[in-house]
Design a protein around this motif. Sequence first.
Motif, short mmCIF file in Angstrom:
data_model
loop_
_atom_site.label_atom_id
_atom_site.label_comp_id
_atom_site.label_asym_id
_atom_site.label_seq_id
_atom_site.Cartn_x
_atom_site.Cartn_y
_atom_site.Cartn_z
N ASN A 211 -11.12 -2.80 0.46
CA ASN A 211 -11.84 -3.19 -0.75
C ASN A 211 -11.39 -2.42 -1.99
O ASN A 211 -11.66 -2.83 -3.12
CB ASN A 211 -13.35 -3.00 -0.54
N LEU A 212 -10.71 -1.31 -1.76
CA LEU A 212 -10.15 -0.52 -2.87
C LEU A 212 -8.80 -1.10 -3.33
O LEU A 212 -8.39 -0.92 -4.47
CB LEU A 212 -9.96 0.93 -2.41
N ALA A 213 -8.12 -1.79 -2.41
CA ALA A 213 -6.77 -2.30 -2.67
C ALA A 213 -6.65 -3.15 -3.94
O ALA A 213 -5.72 -2.94 -4.74
CB ALA A 213 -6.27 -3.09 -1.46
N PRO A 214 -7.57 -4.11 -4.21
CA PRO A 214 -7.44 -4.93 -5.42
C PRO A 214 -7.49 -4.11 -6.72
O PRO A 214 -6.92 -4.52 -7.73
CB PRO A 214 -8.64 -5.89 -5.34
N MET A 215 -8.14 -2.97 -6.67
CA MET A 215 -8.21 -2.12 -7.87
C MET A 215 -6.85 -1.49 -8.16
O MET A 215 -6.47 -1.32 -9.32
CB MET A 215 -9.29 -1.05 -7.68
N PHE A 216 -6.12 -1.14 -7.10
CA PHE A 216 -4.77 -0.61 -7.28
C PHE A 216 -3.83 -1.70 -7.80
O PHE A 216 -2.91 -1.42 -8.56
CB PHE A 216 -4.23 -0.06 -5.96
N GLU A 217 -4.06 -2.94 -7.38
CA GLU A 217 -3.17 -4.04 -7.75
C GLU A 217 -3.23 -4.39 -9.23
O GLU A 217 -2.36 -5.09 -9.74
CB GLU A 217 -3.48 -5.26 -6.88
#
Length: 315
Positions: A211-217
Amino acid sequence: MKKIKWYILFIVMIFTLSGCRAQRNQTVKFEKKDKAPKALGDISKGLQDILKETEKVESILEGTDYDVNKVELERARAEEKAKIEKTIEIKNETGGAMGTQGDSGGNQGKSGGSQGNQGGQPGDQSQGAKSKEQKKPEGREEKLLSTWEQIDKKIEETHKKWNEYEVEGVKKGVTLERTEKFKESLNALTKSIEDRTVVGIYNYGSQSMSNLAPMFEIYKDEIWGEINKIKYSTYQSYLKALEGKDIEASSMLGNLEEETNKIRLKLEKNDSKIKMLDNINLAIIDMKNALNEKSIKLTKIKKDIIIKSLEKLGE
């Protein structure tokens, strides 16, 4: 006239070359990688640290932690030795009591002298024991307690880092739906830590990574979004293997090529990182093969290799 023309042409060439060089330097000067802020990176690191500590708990509970087993074995040997020495001491005392009174009296005199000589020793022994106690390695219960304390500390720090980043993330374009989804999984992870459930921590810890991944993207040059997605699939595959769902476990690892290809594009010509990525691809194949062997120990080893390699890739 020809000389003047050549002179003018020479000046034009100099200005052209200077302009190209200046433009090139300007491009280099203003080229800046779009990377995630430190607070977001700290959240990701905090989640991984929690899962690393949980692996230690798992090893202790399984009885596969070498250091703990060594300490427990040494303690068992020491206890056995103390029992034997106590038995010998009791036998010697019984034998001494059967001697003559004169001998007994003489022995008591000697014993009194001996006690007098040893008068200063109990305090010294107590100090030595204290010193040894401070340095002694942790046994099973002590190691479990200290590891859980580390996990408690890490989850608290992760919540603080999230509070630091949340406003900045919204300004950058993180949607309310994404923030709520992450907070949901982070809260579930916190509850699993409170309940001391290893499987729950693996599950919600890896979900929090996902769920943190899209923020990095949002940051176009950042590879940690893809890294966290691969970690999520790796941990979830391991959990499925623990449940005996080998087909589902294998399918969790089957769709990672898209993520590794995205990383490859972002790495551009970084040969050393690309080599690491190739090794990760091979490690994923190895983990799938381990699932076919139906060996949890082997699957766990392959899982650990993938996670450590991803950490190194992201450095």
